[in-house]
Write an enzyme that holds these catalytic residues in place. Structure first.
Site, PDB file in Angstrom:
ATOM      1  N   HIS A  88      27.314  72.103  13.261  1.00 22.29           N
ATOM      2  CA  HIS A  88      26.597  70.972  12.661  1.00 22.29           C
ATOM      3  C   HIS A  88      25.106  71.008  12.982  1.00 22.29           C
ATOM      4  CE1 HIS A  88      27.227  68.700  16.557  1.00 22.29           C
ATOM      5  NE2 HIS A  88      26.039  68.229  16.221  1.00 22.29           N
ATOM      6  N   ASP A 101      33.683  73.326  14.826  1.00 20.67           N
ATOM      7  CA  ASP A 101      32.247  73.030  14.909  1.00 20.67           C
ATOM      8  C   ASP A 101      31.524  73.968  15.874  1.00 20.67           C
ATOM      9  OD1 ASP A 101      29.798  71.802  14.457  1.00 20.67           O
ATOM     10  OD2 ASP A 101      30.185  70.134  15.812  1.00 20.67           O
ATOM     11  N   GLY A 140      21.039  65.294  20.171  1.00 15.52           N
ATOM     12  CA  GLY A 140      20.208  66.402  20.629  1.00 15.52           C
ATOM     13  C   GLY A 140      20.891  67.230  21.699  1.00 15.52           C
ATOM     14  N   SER A 153      23.939  68.323  21.377  1.00 14.03           N
ATOM     15  CA  SER A 153      24.845  69.250  20.694  1.00 14.03           C
ATOM     16  C   SER A 153      24.370  70.682  20.831  1.00 14.03           C
ATOM     17  CB  SER A 153      24.945  68.900  19.211  1.00 14.03           C
ATOM     18  OG  SER A 153      25.572  67.668  19.037  1.00 14.03           O
TER      19      SER A 153
END
Length: 171
Positions: free
Chosen positions: A10, A41, A109, A111
């Site tokens: 993502h 993901d 942020g 991630s």
């Protein structure tokens, strides 16, 4: 050290251009995509480099509830932010894969950052948090990434940015 980088899909799925900046502020604009998994993901990237900084990969199958962990990310742009917590649980997600639930603080942020054990081994990739609760943070076990390693590059940056991807939401 050969330039393999893991992040969340993502983080890059809507990118028109991808660049990687490593901690030493070196920037790499030629980024290829080795592989990705929309359900979990995760994305495995490749930059052209030699003798780059590395992290030791742990075994996420050995992770247990209650163990100490450290999350390192860039919440709201604050680089190299470290937060400490514990593994709250190992959860099965709707897509049929495990996540590591932690109370180590993460924010937008974070991630693509890392979840580390007390031996400084990367055990998971920070991925998501629930906004309808407190300290409900989730990371993708590193063993899923290990299964993707060793493959040749599948997509150039130009090929990847033309794909229409949509990672499912957690929950």
């Amino acid at each position: 050290s050969s330039g393999i980088i893991v992040t969340n899909l993502h983080v890059i799925e809507d990118a028109a251009d991808i660049s990687i900046r490593i901690h030493a502020n070196e920037r790499y604009d030629d980024v290829s995509v080795i592989d990705f998994d929309e359900t979990k993901d995760i994305a495995l990237l490749k930059i052209e480099g030699f003798d780059l900084p590395t992290v030791k990969l742990g075994n996420s199958n050995a992770v247990k509830s209650g163990q100490d962990v450290f999350a390192i990310g860039t919440p709201l742009g604050y680089e190299q932010t470290v937060s400490r917590g514990i593994v709250s649980a190992i959860r099965m997600m709707d897509g049929g894969f495990k996540t590591i639930q932690t109370d180590a603080a993460i924010s937008p942020g974070s991630s693509g950052g890392g979840l580390f054990n007390d031996s400084a081994e990367l055990i998971a990739v920070l991925a998501a948090y629930r906004t309808d609760g407190q300290n409900l943070n989730f990371a993708i076990p590193i063993n899923y990434v290990r299964g993707m390693m060793g493959q040749p590059v599948k997509y150039s940056e130009a090929e990847f940015t033309k794909l229409s991807l949509q990672t499912p939401s957690f929950g």
